[in-house]
Design a protein around this motif. Sequence first.
Motif, PDB file in Angstrom:
ATOM      1  N   THR A 198       0.426   7.058  -0.678  1.00 33.37           N
ATOM      2  CA  THR A 198       1.664   7.079  -1.252  1.00 33.37           C
ATOM      3  C   THR A 198       0.598   7.409  -3.002  1.00 33.37           C
ATOM      4  N   ILE A 199       1.540   7.835  -3.887  1.00 32.23           N
ATOM      5  CA  ILE A 199       1.013   7.530  -4.889  1.00 32.23           C
ATOM      6  C   ILE A 199       1.926   6.890  -5.663  1.00 32.23           C
ATOM      7  N   ALA A 200       2.012   6.038  -6.304  1.00 29.81           N
ATOM      8  CA  ALA A 200       3.009   5.244  -6.497  1.00 29.81           C
ATOM      9  C   ALA A 200       2.730   4.512  -7.509  1.00 29.81           C
ATOM     10  N   SER A 201       3.235   2.988  -7.829  1.00 29.47           N
ATOM     11  CA  SER A 201       3.171   1.894  -8.789  1.00 29.47           C
ATOM     12  C   SER A 201       2.405   0.414  -8.146  1.00 29.47           C
ATOM     13  N   ALA A 202       1.346   0.268  -8.344  1.00 28.92           N
ATOM     14  CA  ALA A 202       0.945  -0.819  -7.735  1.00 28.92           C
ATOM     15  C   ALA A 202       1.855  -2.092  -7.730  1.00 28.92           C
ATOM     16  N   PRO A 203       2.679  -2.322  -8.336  1.00 28.98           N
ATOM     17  CA  PRO A 203       4.108  -3.609  -7.523  1.00 28.98           C
ATOM     18  C   PRO A 203       4.897  -2.975  -6.262  1.00 28.98           C
TER      19      PRO A 203
END
Length: 385
Positions: free
Chosen positions: A218-223
């Motif tokens: 998934t292309i997402a932010s680490a949090p």
Amino acid sequence: MRLSLVVLRPILLVVMFAGMAGAHATTLRYATGYPPGSLPAVAAENYAKAVEKYSSGDLKLRVFALSLLNASETSDGIRDGIADGGYLLTVYFPAMYPHTNLVNESAMQLLLFDEDELNGKGALAYEGAMTEFTFFNCPECLEEYEKQKQVYTANAASSSYGLLCNKPVSNQEQLKGKRLRVAGSHWSRWSEHFGATSMSLTINDTLEALHQGVIDCTIASAPELINLGLIEAVSDITMSVPGGVYAGANAGSFNIDVWRKLDEKQRQAILRAGARFTAETPWSYLQLEKEALEKTEKKGATLHQASPDLMEASREFVKQDLNTIIDYYAKNHGVERGEEMLDTFRGLLKKWVGLVQDVDSLDELETLYWNEVFSKVDVSSYGMK
């Protein structure tokens, strides 16, 4: 023992006035598609406290975390009055919010800034620029919300987006054939440019899709490793690509009829609290990013750096894609001012990169957003036409 009327009268007056104060307080229902305990849900609870504080208890928000509306239901739910307000992710509704999404999809241009210039504060700059642009430079954005019976009062932005995967993906060869969950058509185009297949899933479906192998990354932010529990399914992480942030979130989207029934003091309180909410989301995401990566690594995940050739190819893609965004939204959604909008936004972004460099705390960021943006909104007329 009998109490005299003289003794009872002060007690009765206190009870009566307390009841009157409670009767005059307005409580609004606020929905977020994030689960309880996640960073955005906690930020929403803090937002509710700020609304109560800045309204002197005259206005309250009751937060429903992943219970009243999920992410894909939020726009219609606010429009139809199921919730009075909520955390609206515009990416799920491309036809409804094309002008907002156009600017949000230019976020990968942060890759074109020198890292020393950003100093780790790209998300804070993008958030400030997005908020100022929406309020004062994009009447079409505000009209989009009005058509859905909503009003924009706060923004939300993530930290940088990378690849959260169940297998190694750090170079062009490894990208080929991979199935990537994306949160915007710019990341979809990036994926397909490098031979991957993009897939559109809501945040609430991502964990299961990774577990079952429906997607590879998934292309997402680490949090989101913590917020969405992705830490249980992710084994390989590459945060240096594709880059950009997600900032197309109306964190304070309110039903326009509800907004117009509030008095000016209450609307001012929502905007003042909105400055806090707008600051807390990117600030908290940046603080949580390190913790999330460390926890995931301790569980056995491997952190990768993107190969130099992938980094350079991604920067070249971004340069070309800024023109693609303009053409795409003109052709598919009738956006006429795309080039002008991105030129204006680029200038704002450069300004905000400079403005946030001296910010060292959440309180300082809130004050900056309030002074530069929110305090300049006229509550007597905004959203009232």
